[in-house]
Design an enzyme around this catalytic site. Structure first.
Site, PDB file in Angstrom:
ATOM      1  N   TRP A 135       0.858  -1.180   0.000  1.00 57.06           N
ATOM      2  CA  TRP A 135       0.000   0.000   0.000  1.00 57.06           C
ATOM      3  C   TRP A 135       0.895   1.231   0.000  1.00 57.06           C
ATOM      4  CZ3 TRP A 135      -5.227  -0.511  -0.345  1.00 57.06           C
ATOM      5  CH2 TRP A 135      -5.967   0.678  -0.241  1.00 57.06           C
TER       6      TRP A 135
ATOM      7  N   HIS B 120      -4.387 -11.297   2.222  1.00 53.16           N
ATOM      8  CA  HIS B 120      -4.542 -11.074   3.664  1.00 53.16           C
ATOM      9  C   HIS B 120      -6.002 -10.853   4.029  1.00 53.16           C
ATOM     10  CE1 HIS B 120      -4.662  -6.859   2.311  1.00 53.16           C
ATOM     11  NE2 HIS B 120      -5.308  -6.615   3.440  1.00 53.16           N
TER      12      HIS B 120
ATOM     13  N   HIS C 142      -9.188  -2.875  11.931  1.00 48.45           N
ATOM     14  CA  HIS C 142      -8.491  -2.109  10.881  1.00 48.45           C
ATOM     15  C   HIS C 142      -9.171  -0.762  10.624  1.00 48.45           C
ATOM     16  CE1 HIS C 142      -6.391  -1.096   7.249  1.00 48.45           C
ATOM     17  NE2 HIS C 142      -7.336  -1.469   6.427  1.00 48.45           N
TER      18      HIS C 142
HETATM   19  N1  LIG Z   1      -7.830  -0.789   3.437  1.00 45.85           N
HETATM   20  C1  LIG Z   1      -6.619  -1.395   2.906  1.00 45.85           C
HETATM   21  C2  LIG Z   1      -5.383  -0.864   3.541  1.00 45.85           C
HETATM   22  C3  LIG Z   1      -5.340   0.573   3.783  1.00 45.85           C
HETATM   23  O1  LIG Z   1      -6.303   1.281   3.657  1.00 45.85           O
HETATM   24  C4  LIG Z   1      -4.038   1.104   4.180  1.00 45.85           C
HETATM   25  C5  LIG Z   1      -2.988   0.249   4.453  1.00 45.85           C
HETATM   26  C6  LIG Z   1      -1.781   0.757   4.839  1.00 45.85           C
HETATM   27  C7  LIG Z   1      -1.562   2.121   4.941  1.00 45.85           C
HETATM   28  C8  LIG Z   1      -2.622   2.987   4.663  1.00 45.85           C
HETATM   29  C9  LIG Z   1      -3.857   2.470   4.291  1.00 45.85           C
HETATM   30  N2  LIG Z   1      -4.943   3.240   4.041  1.00 45.85           N
HETATM   31  C10 LIG Z   1      -5.092   4.575   4.058  1.00 45.85           C
HETATM   32  O2  LIG Z   1      -4.229   5.396   4.161  1.00 45.85           O
HETATM   33  C11 LIG Z   1      -6.655  -2.853   3.204  1.00 45.85           C
HETATM   34  O3  LIG Z   1      -7.630  -3.275   3.761  1.00 45.85           O
HETATM   35  O4  LIG Z   1      -5.697  -3.578   2.962  1.00 45.85           O
HETATM   36 ZN   LIG Z   2      -9.306  -3.930   3.442  1.00 50.60          ZN
HETATM   37 ZN   LIG Z   3      -6.334  -5.088   4.318  1.00 52.19          ZN
END
Ligand SMILES: N[C@@H](CC(=O)c1ccccc1NC=O)C(=O)O
Ligand SMILES: [Zn+2]
Ligand SMILES: [Zn+2]
Length: 212
Positions: A20, A54, A60
């Site tokens: 990401w 994953h 989260h």
């Molecule tokens: N929603 C994504 C991940 C995500 O949003 C994210 C992951 C790492 C760093 C920042 C993220 N999102 C927003 O800044 C996921 O579920 O994998």
């Molecule tokens: Zn996600």
């Molecule tokens: Zn995720």
């Protein structure tokens, strides 16, 4: 009749796997070599938990949500239907309504138009309308798997589809690889690690075709 083989649908965790934007990349290296210790090689990893194939824990996107170690393993093992939605870029309840839904399927895996490319973070994703969440709840779906890095757009702040799925009791599996998988009925195993307090975990995701 012999049983069908388990098929791996996991992105390999290589040191050049996409991450990401701005997040911690994946890295595996030997902290000690056999030469150094005289007995064993010892690996170490650093990584975001949202890496490769994953699952997301509700924590989260919800401070009061459950963490990965608190989730029931039964969510991630059992019957799953692969649904091919690769002919569209907008996945809506109306589209999903057109598929045949069977009562004993409580997990679905969406094969979208996004090609599997574990080493590149995609610029654009097919859109998952948050309204699919109440539709899927009506169909008694408990797990949604997708072949993209997120169920929301990468630039989304509100994560509407993550929240809608959670509000409808549906757990999330991301970045599976379905390019070589045809639509139909399967068994799925995609177990997260029991990382205390974590907001997600890489999984090894495998499926096996069920003959109907
Ligand atoms: N929603 C994504 C991940 C995500 O949003 C994210 C992951 C790492 C760093 C920042 C993220 N999102 C927003 O800044 C996921 O579920 O994998
Ligand atoms: Zn996600
Ligand atoms: Zn995720």
């Amino acid at each position: 009749m012999s049983e069908n083989k388990w098929i791996d649908i996991t992105q390999p965790l290589t040191n050049d796997i996409a991450h990401w934007p701005g997040d911690t990349p994946f890295s595996f290296e030997l902290a000690c070599t056999k030469k150094e210790t005289g007995s064993v090689n010892i690996g170490q990893i650093t990584s975001s938990v949202h890496m490769g194939t994953h699952v997301d824990a509700p924590f989260h996107f919800d401070d009061n949500g459950t963490t990965i170690d608190q989730l029931d393993v039964n969510i991630y093992i059992g019957k799953a239907a692969v649904i091919d939605v690769s002919h569209v870029t907008n996945i809506t309840p109306k589209l999903l309504e057109g598929y045949k839904w069977e009562d004993d399927v409580t997990r679905i895996l969406l094969r979208t138009s996004l090609p599997n490319n574990p080493k590149r973070f995609p610029k654009e994703l097919p859109v998952l309308d948050p309204a699919i969440a109440p539709f899927l709840q009506q169909k008694e779906i408990k797990l949604l798997g997708v072949d993209m890095p997120s169920v929301d757009a990468p630039d989304s702040n509100e994560l509407a589809t993550h929240h809608a799925l959670h509000d409808n009791g549906i757990y999330i599996l991301e970045n599976i690889m379905l390019d070589h998988i045809s639509a139909g009925h399967y068994e799925l195993i995609a177990l997260p690690l029991a990382i205390q307090g974590a907001d997600g975990s890489p999984v090894r995701a495998v499926i096996r075709r069920i003959e109907k």
